[in-house]
Design an enzyme around this catalytic site. Sequence first.
Site, PDB file in Angstrom:
ATOM      1  N   ASP A  18       5.116  10.462 -11.739  1.00 55.05           N
ATOM      2  CA  ASP A  18       3.682  10.541 -11.998  1.00 55.05           C
ATOM      3  C   ASP A  18       2.844  10.720 -10.739  1.00 55.05           C
ATOM      4  O   ASP A  18       1.635  10.934 -10.828  1.00 55.05           O
ATOM      5  CB  ASP A  18       3.211   9.256 -12.721  1.00 55.05           C
ATOM      6  N   HIS A  55       9.832   2.240  -9.614  1.00 58.84           N
ATOM      7  CA  HIS A  55      10.461   2.612 -10.875  1.00 58.84           C
ATOM      8  C   HIS A  55      11.484   1.564 -11.244  1.00 58.84           C
ATOM      9  O   HIS A  55      12.157   1.023 -10.377  1.00 58.84           O
ATOM     10  CB  HIS A  55      11.151   3.986 -10.753  1.00 58.84           C
TER      11      HIS A  55
HETATM   12  N1  CMC Z   1       2.752  -1.179  -5.964  1.00 57.11           N
HETATM   13  C1  CMC Z   1       2.927  -2.345  -5.312  1.00 57.11           C
HETATM   14  N2  CMC Z   1       3.934  -3.184  -5.527  1.00 57.11           N
HETATM   15  C2  CMC Z   1       4.839  -2.831  -6.458  1.00 57.11           C
HETATM   16  C3  CMC Z   1       4.735  -1.639  -7.168  1.00 57.11           C
HETATM   17  C4  CMC Z   1       3.639  -0.777  -6.889  1.00 57.11           C
HETATM   18  N3  CMC Z   1       3.489   0.355  -7.532  1.00 57.11           N
HETATM   19  N4  CMC Z   1       5.767  -1.538  -8.017  1.00 57.11           N
HETATM   20  C5  CMC Z   1       6.507  -2.656  -7.864  1.00 57.11           C
HETATM   21  N5  CMC Z   1       5.939  -3.435  -6.900  1.00 57.11           N
HETATM   22  C6  CMC Z   1       6.463  -4.701  -6.386  1.00 57.11           C
HETATM   23  C7  CMC Z   1       6.218  -5.871  -7.328  1.00 57.11           C
HETATM   24  O1  CMC Z   1       5.002  -6.531  -7.042  1.00 57.11           O
HETATM   25  C8  CMC Z   1       7.414  -6.734  -7.054  1.00 57.11           C
HETATM   26  O2  CMC Z   1       7.199  -7.397  -5.831  1.00 57.11           O
HETATM   27  P1  CMC Z   1       7.807  -8.894  -5.601  1.00 57.11           P
HETATM   28  O3  CMC Z   1       9.290  -8.719  -5.549  1.00 57.11           O
HETATM   29  O4  CMC Z   1       7.204  -9.326  -4.326  1.00 57.11           O
HETATM   30  O5  CMC Z   1       7.363  -9.717  -6.779  1.00 57.11           O
HETATM   31  C9  CMC Z   1       8.552  -5.734  -6.796  1.00 57.11           C
HETATM   32  O6  CMC Z   1       7.888  -4.560  -6.300  1.00 57.11           O
HETATM   33  C10 CMC Z   1       9.341  -5.365  -8.056  1.00 57.11           C
HETATM   34  O7  CMC Z   1       8.405  -5.005  -9.067  1.00 57.11           O
HETATM   35  P2  CMC Z   1       8.700  -5.135 -10.604  1.00 57.11           P
HETATM   36  O8  CMC Z   1       7.394  -5.107 -11.348  1.00 57.11           O
HETATM   37  O9  CMC Z   1       9.623  -6.286 -10.862  1.00 57.11           O
HETATM   38  O10 CMC Z   1       9.520  -3.800 -10.863  1.00 57.11           O
HETATM   39  P3  CMC Z   1       9.853  -3.208 -12.239  1.00 57.11           P
HETATM   40  O11 CMC Z   1      11.111  -2.484 -12.075  1.00 57.11           O
HETATM   41  O12 CMC Z   1       9.774  -4.235 -13.313  1.00 57.11           O
HETATM   42  O13 CMC Z   1       8.604  -2.212 -12.485  1.00 57.11           O
HETATM   43  C11 CMC Z   1       7.233  -0.323 -12.550  1.00 57.11           C
HETATM   44  C12 CMC Z   1       8.665  -0.838 -12.408  1.00 57.11           C
HETATM   45  C13 CMC Z   1       7.253   1.198 -12.714  1.00 57.11           C
HETATM   46  C14 CMC Z   1       6.559  -0.924 -13.791  1.00 57.11           C
HETATM   47  C15 CMC Z   1       6.432  -0.721 -11.286  1.00 57.11           C
HETATM   48  O14 CMC Z   1       7.050  -0.183 -10.123  1.00 57.11           O
HETATM   49  C16 CMC Z   1       4.970  -0.281 -11.347  1.00 57.11           C
HETATM   50  O15 CMC Z   1       4.140  -1.021 -11.902  1.00 57.11           O
HETATM   51  N6  CMC Z   1       4.606   0.923 -10.768  1.00 57.11           N
HETATM   52  C17 CMC Z   1       3.273   1.444 -10.886  1.00 57.11           C
HETATM   53  C18 CMC Z   1       3.072   2.109 -12.242  1.00 57.11           C
HETATM   54  C19 CMC Z   1       3.785   3.443 -12.334  1.00 57.11           C
HETATM   55  O16 CMC Z   1       3.699   4.287 -11.439  1.00 57.11           O
HETATM   56  N7  CMC Z   1       4.446   3.666 -13.477  1.00 57.11           N
HETATM   57  C20 CMC Z   1       5.137   4.954 -13.748  1.00 57.11           C
HETATM   58  C21 CMC Z   1       6.635   4.785 -13.845  1.00 57.11           C
HETATM   59  S1  CMC Z   1       7.504   6.360 -13.767  1.00 57.11           S
HETATM   60  C22 CMC Z   1       7.053   7.211 -15.186  1.00 57.11           C
HETATM   61  C23 CMC Z   1       7.590   6.626 -16.412  1.00 57.11           C
HETATM   62  O17 CMC Z   1       8.771   6.872 -16.734  1.00 57.11           O
HETATM   63  O18 CMC Z   1       6.867   5.941 -17.091  1.00 57.11           O
END
Ligand code: CMC
Length: 426
Positions: free
Chosen positions: A362, A305
């Site tokens: 989710d 998240h």
């Molecule tokens: N699986 C594997 N790796 C992950 C995941 C995941 N679900 N989420 C983040 N990472 C890794 C990412 O690859 C990165 O690694 P590194 O530092 O090595 O590059 C690190 O964790 C940080 O990720 P980020 O993309 O910079 O984090 P963010 O804060 O920009 O993204 C997020 C948040 C929700 C988009 C992301 O965690 C994600 O894609 N999760 C899966 C989709 C999901 O479940 N979304 C629902 C969010 S909650 C409901 C809502 O409010 O929408």
Amino acid sequence: MANTAELTVDGKSYSFPTLEGTEHEKAFDISNLRDQTGYVTLDRGYKNTGATKSAITFLDGELGILQYRGYSIEDLAAKASFLEVAYLLIYGELPTQEEFSKFEDGIRRHTLVNEDMRKIFNGFPVNAHPMGVLSSLVSAMSTFYPDSQEEKTDLDLHIVRLLAKLPTIATWSYKRSLGHPTNYPKNNLDYIPNFLNMMFSLPVEDYKVDPVVAEALNVLLILHADHEQNCSTSTVRLVGSSQANIYSSISSGISALWGPLHGGANQEVIEMLEDIKADGGDVSKYVEMAKNAKTTGFRLFGFGHRVYKNFDPRAKIIKKAADDVLTKLGVNDPILEIAKGLEEAALNDDYFVSRKLYPNVDFYSGIIYRALGIPTNMFTVMFAIGRLPGWIAQWKEMREQKEPIGRPRQIYTGATLREFVPIEKR
Ligand code: CMC
């Protein structure tokens, strides 16, 4: 003396005021940064940018705290009805009995949707995704209520219309996908039973709303009702900041919610869990794939998240609710065990621990929706029905605060000035 932040750039020093919210989160006020220094900030994805002051929702991602208007999510999920929470978010206080009756009666009386909206609906392909349909029809509502674009419009009436009609429209897609007739709302039913009746009743047999199902849905909708400046809410505020009407603004929020990194993750989670099941149920293989996200392109949906770097408090409530609901309904869904196994494997893996990736709202919600009989492609629609009061509250606050039009800057990295070359000389 109030704190100030000092910035030194190009040999000159500048002071910027700091401010502190009621829950002690701190910010630099850089509203005059460019005017003073000639610089802008670069903050991709707005990870550090507070776009507004807001009095609606507080969340602390480090401590796993979520509060609507000062009430904890745990308290509201256990004790309130979804419409009470909607009123709280939109109008700032829990309603008195009299205020609530008026609000609820208004919603009850506006559930019917203009028959001409059906003509638009009938133009969509039979297998259209319900989120595309929902977004389009909410946008279309602005054409049925053109006064919504006027400055002096009856906003409370538009709020009631949105809350009343969204569930009606949402059920149309599901019914059509089955080849069944759509149902009209029944205004002797409460909000959630009315929705369930439109979803599941058939002209050929009676449908009785199961109170276990209605209560589970009540909790899920409350948990989704607001989440401060997330992608869809920021979209709603940004679109509304151009003084676009509330229907168009909320339609844009629905589109933003659809994406798999936001609300669309609930559909992706179930599809992922189904894939794991079909693949023999080995969760470790999928944990490894997610750890190599950069090469595999695979993420564990329902994990991670932007703001929570601890357990998402909504996920804790939903995990327990999933156990309770499945037990009460006598549903034995093997993917619940797969989900628990996946959560355990991830939480014991250094990749997820070091990045503070926990299950989010989710992760378990789809398992409950499935047990309630809601099809997978309707999950994000359920999120939208839940989030609607939050979008409305945020839109209303943005207007009341007279926020300036949202318009970020950029750091231009394209070609510098060059001369036009006629086509025959290129
Ligand atoms: N699986 C594997 N790796 C992950 C995941 C995941 N679900 N989420 C983040 N990472 C890794 C990412 O690859 C990165 O690694 P590194 O530092 O090595 O590059 C690190 O964790 C940080 O990720 P980020 O993309 O910079 O984090 P963010 O804060 O920009 O993204 C997020 C948040 C929700 C988009 C992301 O965690 C994600 O894609 N999760 C899966 C989709 C999901 O479940 N979304 C629902 C969010 S909650 C409901 C809502 O409010 O929408």
